[in-house]
Design a protein around this motif. Structure first.
Motif, PDB file in Angstrom:
ATOM      1  N   GLU A  10       0.824  -1.222   0.000  1.00  0.00           N
ATOM      2  CA  GLU A  10       0.000   0.000   0.000  1.00  0.00           C
ATOM      3  C   GLU A  10       0.851   1.261   0.000  1.00  0.00           C
ATOM      4  O   GLU A  10       1.604   1.504   0.937  1.00  0.00           O
ATOM      5  CB  GLU A  10      -0.890   0.040   1.253  1.00  0.00           C
ATOM      6  N   GLY A  11       0.723   2.070  -1.027  1.00  0.00           N
ATOM      7  CA  GLY A  11       1.461   3.324  -1.100  1.00  0.00           C
ATOM      8  C   GLY A  11       2.863   3.150  -1.669  1.00  0.00           C
ATOM      9  O   GLY A  11       3.560   4.128  -1.908  1.00  0.00           O
ATOM     10  N   THR A  12       3.285   1.886  -1.860  1.00  0.00           N
ATOM     11  CA  THR A  12       4.647   1.611  -2.325  1.00  0.00           C
ATOM     12  C   THR A  12       4.637   0.974  -3.709  1.00  0.00           C
ATOM     13  O   THR A  12       5.137   1.543  -4.665  1.00  0.00           O
ATOM     14  CB  THR A  12       5.383   0.713  -1.314  1.00  0.00           C
ATOM     15  N   THR A  13       4.045  -0.243  -3.819  1.00  0.00           N
ATOM     16  CA  THR A  13       3.907  -0.853  -5.149  1.00  0.00           C
ATOM     17  C   THR A  13       2.571  -0.472  -5.780  1.00  0.00           C
ATOM     18  O   THR A  13       2.411  -0.570  -6.992  1.00  0.00           O
ATOM     19  CB  THR A  13       3.965  -2.399  -5.092  1.00  0.00           C
ATOM     20  N   SER A  14       1.625  -0.107  -4.926  1.00  0.00           N
ATOM     21  CA  SER A  14       0.235   0.004  -5.376  1.00  0.00           C
ATOM     22  C   SER A  14      -0.468   1.185  -4.721  1.00  0.00           C
ATOM     23  O   SER A  14      -0.160   1.520  -3.574  1.00  0.00           O
ATOM     24  CB  SER A  14      -0.521  -1.282  -5.004  1.00  0.00           C
ATOM     25  N   PRO A  15      -1.401   1.795  -5.436  1.00  0.00           N
ATOM     26  CA  PRO A  15      -2.140   2.913  -4.837  1.00  0.00           C
ATOM     27  C   PRO A  15      -2.931   2.452  -3.610  1.00  0.00           C
ATOM     28  O   PRO A  15      -3.646   1.447  -3.680  1.00  0.00           O
ATOM     29  CB  PRO A  15      -3.096   3.352  -5.951  1.00  0.00           C
ATOM     30  N   THR A  16      -2.791   3.195  -2.521  1.00  0.00           N
ATOM     31  CA  THR A  16      -3.536   2.858  -1.308  1.00  0.00           C
ATOM     32  C   THR A  16      -5.030   2.775  -1.602  1.00  0.00           C
ATOM     33  O   THR A  16      -5.713   1.866  -1.127  1.00  0.00           O
ATOM     34  CB  THR A  16      -3.274   3.916  -0.221  1.00  0.00           C
ATOM     35  N   ALA A  17      -5.523   3.695  -2.423  1.00  0.00           N
ATOM     36  CA  ALA A  17      -6.957   3.721  -2.716  1.00  0.00           C
ATOM     37  C   ALA A  17      -7.408   2.449  -3.431  1.00  0.00           C
ATOM     38  O   ALA A  17      -8.508   1.952  -3.182  1.00  0.00           O
ATOM     39  CB  ALA A  17      -7.295   4.944  -3.565  1.00  0.00           C
ATOM     40  N   ALA A  18      -6.556   1.891  -4.303  1.00  0.00           N
ATOM     41  CA  ALA A  18      -6.931   0.669  -5.029  1.00  0.00           C
ATOM     42  C   ALA A  18      -7.075  -0.493  -4.064  1.00  0.00           C
ATOM     43  O   ALA A  18      -8.025  -1.271  -4.143  1.00  0.00           O
ATOM     44  CB  ALA A  18      -5.891   0.336  -6.095  1.00  0.00           C
ATOM     45  N   VAL A  19      -6.120  -0.606  -3.122  1.00  0.00           N
ATOM     46  CA  VAL A  19      -6.184  -1.693  -2.151  1.00  0.00           C
ATOM     47  C   VAL A  19      -7.433  -1.542  -1.292  1.00  0.00           C
ATOM     48  O   VAL A  19      -8.207  -2.479  -1.106  1.00  0.00           O
ATOM     49  CB  VAL A  19      -4.925  -1.711  -1.257  1.00  0.00           C
TER      50      VAL A  19
END
Ligand SMILES: [Mg+2]
Length: 229
Positions: A10-19
């Motif tokens: 979350e916030g690193t590889t991938s958007p937090t909002a998507a997770v």
């Protein structure tokens, strides 16, 4: 010389909002129906939720409400994690869910893997969800690039340096040869306390502000693990 890279999601590889929106939203929507199913997994989650909430008489609908409450307030409760893992596993396989990654991430992971680095994931999401997130990545599976996954139950809390000691032991690499990438300053502090190298991700639109003394970058494209002493 760095030999292993451990990434947060979350916030690193991938958007937090998507997770949040995808996994949490799907879990939220499916919880009542899933808990009402006559399955051993649902029965186990129901029992664990009753015990943790101190409500021994709660039925499936009440338990679903309790679990949704924990989901909404981001309580990292084991029965919730178990239910989310199982519900989302169905969602990934049915095509309702996909792992979403920032565009710079898949090529960087592929390049680091090709350079001989071992890649691992450490996230508060369950190992099962993490594996599915990478396996069902929207642009194609990234599973072959990843050597292992760690979560709160296998490694411990992300802000505790002991968790990083534990992961280093499991990886079998000396602390100073492991690079950790995360958007959360507290997690970077904990990894540094364990002797790891770190780089912070400060991506536009993500919630955690960067904090010294760490190096912060916008994208994985700015990181060359082989150049970190
Ligand atoms: Mg994060």
């Amino acid at each position: 010389m760095i030999g292993a890279v451990v990434v947060d999601i979350e916030g690193t590889t991938s958007p937090t909002a998507a997770v949040r929106e995808d996994l949490y939203g799907y879990t939220r929507q499916r919880l009542p129906g899933w808990l009402a199913e006559d399955s051993p997994a649902a029965a186990a989650v129901l029992a664990a939720t009753r015990e943790l909430a101190g409500q021994p008489d709660a039925g499936p609908a009440e338990a679903a409400a309790i679990l949704r409450g924990w989901l909404d307030s981001d309580v990292k409760a084991e029965p919730l994690k178990t239910a989310q893992g199982l519900i989302c596993a169905e969602g990934f396989r049915s095509g309702a869910l996909h792992g979403e990654f920032f565009p710079d991430v898949p090529p960087a992971l592929a390049a680091w893997h090709a350079a001989g680095l071992a890649l691992y994931v450490y996230s508060s999401g369950s190992v099962r969800n993490q594996q599915d997130w990478f396996a069902f990545a929207r642009g194609g599976s990234l599973s072959d690039l990843i050597s292992g996954h760690f979560d709160l139950s296998t490694a411990g809390g992300k802000r505790e340096s002991a968790s990083y000691d534990k992961i280093a032991g499991a990886i079998g690499a000396p602390a100073e040869r492991i690079l950790f990438l995360s958007d959360h300053p507290d997690e970077l502090d904990a990894a540094v306390a364990a002797g790891w190298r770190v780089v912070g991700l400060a991506r536009p639109g993500e919630p955690n502000p960067p904090r010294p003394p760490h190096r912060w970058v916008d994208t994985f494209a700015e990181i060359d693990p082989t150049a970190i002493a």
